[in-house]
Design an enzyme around this catalytic site. Structure first.
Site, PDB file in Angstrom:
ATOM      1  CE  LYS A 192      -2.247   0.465   3.637  1.00 49.13           C
ATOM      2  NZ  LYS A 192      -2.890   1.199   4.720  1.00 49.13           N
ATOM      3  NE  ARG A 267      -7.588   0.662   9.922  1.00 46.35           N
ATOM      4  CZ  ARG A 267      -6.410   1.005  10.440  1.00 46.35           C
ATOM      5  NH1 ARG A 267      -6.335   1.390  11.682  1.00 46.35           N
ATOM      6  NH2 ARG A 267      -5.331   0.974   9.699  1.00 46.35           N
ATOM      7  NE  ARG A 306       7.328  -5.053   5.974  1.00 46.13           N
ATOM      8  CZ  ARG A 306       6.145  -4.425   5.899  1.00 46.13           C
ATOM      9  NH1 ARG A 306       5.757  -3.872   4.770  1.00 46.13           N
ATOM     10  NH2 ARG A 306       5.340  -4.374   6.943  1.00 46.13           N
ATOM     11  NE  ARG A 312       6.780  -2.916  10.793  1.00 37.45           N
ATOM     12  CZ  ARG A 312       5.729  -2.401  10.166  1.00 37.45           C
ATOM     13  NH1 ARG A 312       5.883  -1.567   9.179  1.00 37.45           N
ATOM     14  NH2 ARG A 312       4.512  -2.750  10.531  1.00 37.45           N
ATOM     15  NE  ARG A 324       0.995  -6.431  11.416  1.00 34.20           N
ATOM     16  CZ  ARG A 324       2.113  -6.426  10.699  1.00 34.20           C
ATOM     17  NH1 ARG A 324       3.068  -7.318  10.955  1.00 34.20           N
ATOM     18  NH2 ARG A 324       2.288  -5.553   9.743  1.00 34.20           N
TER      19      ARG A 324
END
Ligand code: 5GP
Ligand code: MG
Length: 369
Positions: A192, A267, A306, A312, A324
Site C-alpha cells: 500500500k 476504519r 521483510r 520490525r 494482523r
C-alpha cells in the site's frame, strides 16, 4: 457547499472570523478619525455590508456617501474600471475613509485615487475587509485591512458571482471541481505504501496517512494532539471526532492538488459516514475505495521476508502476521460492503511487480477522473 449559477463554492471564512476583521478595522478607524468628522465612502456594490458594520461602530460624527465602480465580470477582473455612479456631493477639503470589500489587483483603488485627488480631499485612507497580497500590483498603501486572503475567488458577505451570493453571511471559495479522493486499503504487506507514493505523484494527490497525522499532532503538541494523547495515555481509544478534526485540518490546509489518498481511515462505518459528511461540506466526496487484494499465504511469505531485514518485530513472527491479516479482514469487510453499496469499491489484484500493480490501479482511477 453552495451553488451559484454553474459553480460550486465551499465554506472558507466564518462569520466569527469576518467579525474579528471588522472589529479590528473599526477600532483603528475610531482611533484615527474620532474627532475628524470623516466622510465614509463606500464602494458599491460589494462593500455595502462591511460599510454598514464599520459605520455602525464609529463613535464620532460622520457622513456617508457611496460610489459605484465596476471592474469584474464572472470570476475574473477585466482590468478596466468603470464609474457607474459617481459622487453626489463634493468631497473638497474632507477627510475620507474609503470602504472597500476586497482589494485584488488594485485597479479599482487606482481609479478611486484619481477621483479623490481631483476632488481635492484633505486626506483619504483606504479600508478593506479582504486583501489579496499575491495579486496586488500597485503601490498605493492600504491603510486598514480586515484580513489577508490567498488568491482564490471568493463570494459571500457582499461579494458576488455574476450577481448572486452577496447575501451569504459567511465567505465561500470557488471549489476545485475535479477533485479525486481515494480511500486506499490493503492488508499488511500488500504494498500500500509503495503504491500510494506512486499514485500521489502521478495524480497530484495528497497522501493523508492517519498514523502520520496523529504522530505529527502529538509531536507538535497541537490542541488536537494533546487531546488525543490524553486518551492514549489512559490506554483508551481516541474518539472518532478528534481523528476527524485532525483530518479536517489536514485537508483544509492543502488547497493545492487534485484530491486526497486516505490511508488508515476510515476504519468503521461511523468514520466512513463522518468522512462523507465532511467531504460533502467541502463540496467533494470519496470517489472510490481501492483495496489491494493479495492471497494470505503470499502476504505471510512477503512479511516474513521483510522481517528478516526490517527488524520490525511484528514482521518476524508468523502467528502475529496471520493475526494482523485476520484483523484487517474483520475490520474492512464491513467497509467493503459500505462502499460496494455505493458502487465505489474497487478490488485490485495486488500480486505482481510494482509496475504491474500500479498499472492496474491507474486503470481503475482513470475511470474516475
Ligand atoms: P481590483 O480592482 O482590486 O482588481 O478588484 C476589485 C474588485 O474586483 C472588487 O471590488 C470586487 O468587485 C472584484 N473582486 C476581486 N476579487 C474578488 C473575489 O475573490 N470575489 C469576488 N466576488 N469579487 C472579487
Ligand atoms: Mg469592490
Amino acid at each position: 457547499m453552495v451553488q451559484l449559477h454553474d459553480l460550486k463554492f465551499t465554506p472558507f471564512i466564518s462569520e466569527a472570523e469576518i467579525n474579528v476583521g471588522i472589529e479590528k478595522v473599526a477600532a483603528q478607524i475610531n482611533a484615527d478619525f474620532e474627532n475628524k468628522t470623516p466622510v465614509f465612502l463606500g464602494v458599491l456594490n460589494g462593500a455595502f455590508l462591511f460599510a454598514a458594520e464599520v459605520i455602525k461602530r464609529f463613535k464620532g460624527d460622520c457622513e456617508v456617501n457611496f460610489v459605484k465602480l465596476s471592474s469584474y465580470e464572472g470570476t475574473g477582473t477585466t482590468g478596466k474600471v468603470e464609474s457607474l455612479m459617481g459622487l453626489t456631493s463634493s468631497l473638497k477639503g474632507r477627510n475620507v475613509v474609503v470602504i472597500e470589500d476586497i482589494v485584488d489587483t488594485g485597479n479599482t483603488l487606482e481609479s478611486l485615487d484619481r477621483i479623490l485627488k481631483s476632488e481635492e480631499v484633505n486626506l483619504y485612507k483606504i479600508a478593506t475587509l479582504f486583501y489579496k497580497p499575491a495579486s496586488y500590483k500597485k503601490s498605493l498603501p492600504i491603510d486598514y485591512v480586515g484580513m489577508e486572503i490567498p488568491n482564490d475567488f471568493i463570494v459571500g458577505y457582499g461579494l458576488d458571482y455574476d450577481g448572486l451570493g452577496r447575501n451569504l453571511t459567511q465567505v465561500y471559495k470557488l471549489k476545485n471541481s475535479k477533485m479525486t479522493n481515494i480511500v486506499l486499503f490493503g492488508p499488511p504487506g500488500a504494498g500500500k505504501g509503495t503504491q500510494a507514493a506512486v499514485l500521489k505523484d502521478h495524480y497530484n494527490l495528497k497522501h493523508i496517512s492517519t498514523g502520520d497525522v496523529f504522530r505529527y499532532n502529538i509531536k507538535n503538541e497541537t490542541e488536537l494532539g494533546k487531546l488525543a494523547k490524553a486518551y492514549m495515555d489512559k490506554g483508551q481509544l481516541v474518539p472518532d471526532s478528534i481523528t476527524i478534526d485532525m483530518l479536517k485540518a489536514e485537508v483544509r490546509q492543502s488547497t493545492e492538488g487534485n484530491g486526497f489518498i486516505f490511508d488508515g481511515f476510515p476504519r468503521t462505518v461511523a468514520q466512513a459516514e463522518a468522512l462523507e459528511e465532511f467531504l460533502q461540506e467541502e463540496g467533494t466526496q470519496v470517489n472510490a475505495m481501492i483495496a489491494l487484494e493479495v492471497d494470505d499465504e503470499i502476504l505471510v511469505e512477503r512479511l516474513l521476508e521483510r522481517g528478516k531485514t526490517s527488524g520490525r518485530p511484528d514482521d518476524a513472527n508468523e502467528l502475529v502476521i496471520r493475526k494482523r491479516i485476520k484483523v484487517y479482514y474483520e475490520e474492512t469487510a464491513i467497509l467493503k460492503q459500505f462502499y460496494l453499496k455505493q458502487d465505489k469499491y474497487f478490488g485490485i489484484n495486488g500480486v505482481g511487480s510494482i509496475q504491474e500493480i500500479t498499472a492496474r490501479l491507474k486503470e481503475a482511477i482513470d475511470q474516475l477522473v
